[in-house]
Design a protein around this motif. Structure first.
Motif, PDB file in Angstrom:
ATOM      1  N   PRO A 187     -19.461  19.636  -3.225  1.00  0.00           N
ATOM      2  CA  PRO A 187     -20.076  19.630  -1.886  1.00  0.00           C
ATOM      3  C   PRO A 187     -20.941  18.398  -1.612  1.00  0.00           C
ATOM      4  O   PRO A 187     -21.139  18.036  -0.448  1.00  0.00           O
ATOM      5  N   ASN A 188     -21.441  17.721  -2.657  1.00  0.00           N
ATOM      6  CA  ASN A 188     -22.271  16.522  -2.449  1.00  0.00           C
ATOM      7  C   ASN A 188     -21.460  15.241  -2.322  1.00  0.00           C
ATOM      8  O   ASN A 188     -22.023  14.158  -2.223  1.00  0.00           O
ATOM      9  N   GLY A 189     -20.122  15.348  -2.332  1.00  0.00           N
ATOM     10  CA  GLY A 189     -19.270  14.184  -2.148  1.00  0.00           C
ATOM     11  C   GLY A 189     -18.862  13.474  -3.418  1.00  0.00           C
ATOM     12  O   GLY A 189     -18.118  12.495  -3.372  1.00  0.00           O
ATOM     13  N   MET A 190     -19.320  13.974  -4.570  1.00  0.00           N
ATOM     14  CA  MET A 190     -18.885  13.403  -5.847  1.00  0.00           C
ATOM     15  C   MET A 190     -17.538  14.012  -6.244  1.00  0.00           C
ATOM     16  O   MET A 190     -17.169  15.098  -5.801  1.00  0.00           O
ATOM     17  N   VAL A 191     -16.805  13.295  -7.091  1.00  0.00           N
ATOM     18  CA  VAL A 191     -15.485  13.762  -7.516  1.00  0.00           C
ATOM     19  C   VAL A 191     -15.627  14.888  -8.532  1.00  0.00           C
ATOM     20  O   VAL A 191     -16.336  14.759  -9.526  1.00  0.00           O
ATOM     21  N   GLN A 192     -14.954  15.983  -8.253  1.00  0.00           N
ATOM     22  CA  GLN A 192     -14.919  17.101  -9.202  1.00  0.00           C
ATOM     23  C   GLN A 192     -13.640  17.065 -10.036  1.00  0.00           C
ATOM     24  O   GLN A 192     -13.635  17.418 -11.200  1.00  0.00           O
ATOM     25  N   HIS A 193     -12.550  16.597  -9.402  1.00  0.00           N
ATOM     26  CA  HIS A 193     -11.270  16.592 -10.113  1.00  0.00           C
ATOM     27  C   HIS A 193     -10.420  15.400  -9.702  1.00  0.00           C
ATOM     28  O   HIS A 193     -10.096  15.235  -8.521  1.00  0.00           O
ATOM     29  N   GLY A 194     -10.082  14.574 -10.682  1.00  0.00           N
ATOM     30  CA  GLY A 194      -9.182  13.452 -10.466  1.00  0.00           C
ATOM     31  C   GLY A 194      -7.986  13.520 -11.388  1.00  0.00           C
ATOM     32  O   GLY A 194      -7.452  12.497 -11.808  1.00  0.00           O
ATOM     33  N   GLY A 195      -7.561  14.743 -11.717  1.00  0.00           N
ATOM     34  CA  GLY A 195      -6.493  14.949 -12.687  1.00  0.00           C
ATOM     35  C   GLY A 195      -7.063  15.484 -13.986  1.00  0.00           C
ATOM     36  O   GLY A 195      -8.272  15.469 -14.215  1.00  0.00           O
ATOM     37  N   VAL A 196      -6.181  15.988 -14.832  1.00  0.00           N
ATOM     38  CA  VAL A 196      -6.567  16.521 -16.141  1.00  0.00           C
ATOM     39  C   VAL A 196      -6.298  15.473 -17.204  1.00  0.00           C
ATOM     40  O   VAL A 196      -5.226  14.864 -17.240  1.00  0.00           O
ATOM     41  N   LEU A 197      -7.285  15.255 -18.062  1.00  0.00           N
ATOM     42  CA  LEU A 197      -7.163  14.332 -19.189  1.00  0.00           C
ATOM     43  C   LEU A 197      -7.102  15.142 -20.472  1.00  0.00           C
ATOM     44  O   LEU A 197      -8.043  15.856 -20.816  1.00  0.00           O
ATOM     45  N   LEU A 198      -5.975  15.074 -21.166  1.00  0.00           N
ATOM     46  CA  LEU A 198      -5.824  15.794 -22.426  1.00  0.00           C
ATOM     47  C   LEU A 198      -6.650  15.129 -23.510  1.00  0.00           C
ATOM     48  O   LEU A 198      -6.746  13.907 -23.576  1.00  0.00           O
ATOM     49  N   ASP A 200     -16.779   9.669  -4.138  1.00  0.00           N
ATOM     50  CA  ASP A 200     -15.463   9.670  -3.500  1.00  0.00           C
ATOM     51  C   ASP A 200     -14.993   8.252  -3.174  1.00  0.00           C
ATOM     52  O   ASP A 200     -13.828   7.916  -3.347  1.00  0.00           O
ATOM     53  N   SER A 201     -15.901   7.399  -2.722  1.00  0.00           N
ATOM     54  CA  SER A 201     -15.533   6.050  -2.296  1.00  0.00           C
ATOM     55  C   SER A 201     -15.438   5.050  -3.446  1.00  0.00           C
ATOM     56  O   SER A 201     -14.962   3.927  -3.244  1.00  0.00           O
ATOM     57  N   ASP A 202     -15.888   5.408  -4.646  1.00  0.00           N
ATOM     58  CA  ASP A 202     -15.794   4.495  -5.789  1.00  0.00           C
ATOM     59  C   ASP A 202     -14.331   4.211  -6.115  1.00  0.00           C
ATOM     60  O   ASP A 202     -13.479   5.099  -6.017  1.00  0.00           O
ATOM     61  N   TRP A 203     -14.073   2.984  -6.536  1.00  0.00           N
ATOM     62  CA  TRP A 203     -12.726   2.666  -6.999  1.00  0.00           C
ATOM     63  C   TRP A 203     -12.491   3.212  -8.395  1.00  0.00           C
ATOM     64  O   TRP A 203     -11.387   3.614  -8.734  1.00  0.00           O
ATOM     65  N   GLY A 204     -13.534   3.190  -9.219  1.00  0.00           N
ATOM     66  CA  GLY A 204     -13.325   3.545 -10.614  1.00  0.00           C
ATOM     67  C   GLY A 204     -12.638   2.390 -11.321  1.00  0.00           C
ATOM     68  O   GLY A 204     -12.121   1.463 -10.688  1.00  0.00           O
ATOM     69  N   ASP A 205     -12.654   2.424 -12.633  1.00  0.00           N
ATOM     70  CA  ASP A 205     -11.998   1.356 -13.387  1.00  0.00           C
ATOM     71  C   ASP A 205     -10.510   1.326 -13.105  1.00  0.00           C
ATOM     72  O   ASP A 205      -9.845   2.358 -13.061  1.00  0.00           O
ATOM     73  N   HIS A 206      -9.993   0.116 -12.873  1.00  0.00           N
ATOM     74  CA  HIS A 206      -8.577  -0.097 -12.558  1.00  0.00           C
ATOM     75  C   HIS A 206      -8.171   0.587 -11.247  1.00  0.00           C
ATOM     76  O   HIS A 206      -6.991   0.804 -11.007  1.00  0.00           O
ATOM     77  N   GLY A 207      -9.149   0.961 -10.421  1.00  0.00           N
ATOM     78  CA  GLY A 207      -8.844   1.564  -9.131  1.00  0.00           C
ATOM     79  C   GLY A 207      -8.293   2.966  -9.191  1.00  0.00           C
ATOM     80  O   GLY A 207      -7.779   3.492  -8.196  1.00  0.00           O
ATOM     81  N   ARG A 208      -8.421   3.610 -10.348  1.00  0.00           N
ATOM     82  CA  ARG A 208      -7.740   4.883 -10.545  1.00  0.00           C
ATOM     83  C   ARG A 208      -8.233   5.991  -9.613  1.00  0.00           C
ATOM     84  O   ARG A 208      -7.491   6.917  -9.301  1.00  0.00           O
ATOM     85  N   ASN A 209      -9.463   5.884  -9.155  1.00  0.00           N
ATOM     86  CA  ASN A 209     -10.014   6.917  -8.276  1.00  0.00           C
ATOM     87  C   ASN A 209      -9.431   6.880  -6.870  1.00  0.00           C
ATOM     88  O   ASN A 209      -9.649   7.801  -6.084  1.00  0.00           O
ATOM     89  N   GLN A 210      -8.686   5.813  -6.559  1.00  0.00           N
ATOM     90  CA  GLN A 210      -8.131   5.666  -5.207  1.00  0.00           C
ATOM     91  C   GLN A 210      -6.614   5.507  -5.204  1.00  0.00           C
ATOM     92  O   GLN A 210      -6.039   5.198  -4.163  1.00  0.00           O
ATOM     93  N   LEU A 211      -5.960   5.707  -6.331  1.00  0.00           N
ATOM     94  CA  LEU A 211      -4.527   5.431  -6.430  1.00  0.00           C
ATOM     95  C   LEU A 211      -3.719   6.686  -6.776  1.00  0.00           C
ATOM     96  O   LEU A 211      -4.123   7.475  -7.634  1.00  0.00           O
ATOM     97  N   VAL A 212      -2.588   6.844  -6.112  1.00  0.00           N
ATOM     98  CA  VAL A 212      -1.631   7.875  -6.512  1.00  0.00           C
ATOM     99  C   VAL A 212      -1.139   7.541  -7.909  1.00  0.00           C
ATOM    100  O   VAL A 212      -0.813   6.389  -8.201  1.00  0.00           O
ATOM    101  N   GLN A 213      -1.073   8.543  -8.768  1.00  0.00           N
ATOM    102  CA  GLN A 213      -0.722   8.256 -10.155  1.00  0.00           C
ATOM    103  C   GLN A 213      -0.108   9.462 -10.857  1.00  0.00           C
ATOM    104  O   GLN A 213      -0.260  10.610 -10.420  1.00  0.00           O
ATOM    105  N   GLN A 214       0.606   9.153 -11.931  1.00  0.00           N
ATOM    106  CA  GLN A 214       1.150  10.197 -12.788  1.00  0.00           C
ATOM    107  C   GLN A 214       0.091  10.593 -13.813  1.00  0.00           C
ATOM    108  O   GLN A 214      -0.553   9.746 -14.428  1.00  0.00           O
TER     109      GLN A 214
END
Length: 210
Positions: free
Chosen positions: A35-46, A61-75
């Motif tokens: 609810p505060n706008g931070m990321v709760q889930h960006g995929g599961v990391l084993l 939410d607006s952070d890119w994260g390393d290698h832009g992973r927070n803003q990119l469609v990914q497997q």
């Protein structure tokens, strides 16, 4: 979809369906925010805690994260079932979720590993964004009974999937598994085995661990 999910924009379902239309894709998960706008889930990391954990926690939410992973469609290797879409026929073929072994937690990790065993991909997309008030209905693991149940489920997941839980093929083995370091925020010292993860994935796809 959980009962504590709220859509944040139009077109989120169109995005998920467009990804799921690809024949090679078995499941699609969304970007979930606190609810505060931070990321709760960006995929599961084993491998987090020798089991699995959410990727991208504590990024805005607006952070890119390393290698832009927070803003990119990914497997990815998995997504939370708080918001997870897959085909009905695949769900039936895999016998759905295992409500007996995993009545509360890790049923989605188990399901995602079964999807990978079908030879299909799991996609996480930041273009479907929803709010998730995690554990709003069932509460937290804060009683002796809940903690004991959680440990039983962890042990069952480890027994069922073994080393597959420690070899996330979508995450580089030279990077650490500390969920509080923003994932790409540090190196794994020493690095995990680099030669085994592809063979583990092939072995996973060659079995139907249902």
């Amino acid at each position: 979809m959980n009962n504590d999910i709220e859509a944040l924009h139009d077109g989120w379902l169109d995005e998920i369906v467009s990804q799921l239309m690809q024949p090679s894709v078995g499941a699609v998960g969304a970007k979930l925010l606190w609810p505060n706008g931070m990321v709760q889930h960006g995929g599961v990391l084993l491998g987090v805690g020798n089991v699995a954990g959410h990727f991208g926690n504590r990024l805005a939410d607006s952070d890119w994260g390393d290698h832009g992973r927070n803003q990119l469609v990914q497997q990815v290797s998995g997504c939370t079932a708080a918001c997870l879409f897959l085909r009905r026929q695949d769900y039936i073929e895999m016998n759905g979720m295992d409500q007996h072994s995993f009545p509360v937690a890790f049923n989605d990790v188990d399901l995602c590993l079964k999807i990978l065993a079908l030879g299909k991909k799991i996609i996480w997309t930041p273009y479907a964004k929803l709010l998730h008030a995690e554990s709003a209905s069932r509460g937290h693991e804060d009683t002796p009974q809940k903690k004991a149940r959680s440990w039983r489920e962890i042990e069952k997941l480890r027994k069922k999937w073994g080393l597959a839980l420690s070899e996330d093929f979508s995450y580089h083995p030279s990077l650490n598994l500390d969920p509080n370091s923003h994932a790409f925020g540090g190196l794994s010292i020493p690095p995990r085995n680099r030669s085994i993860r592809i063979s583990r994935l092939r072995k996973l796809k060659s079995t139907k661990n249902y």
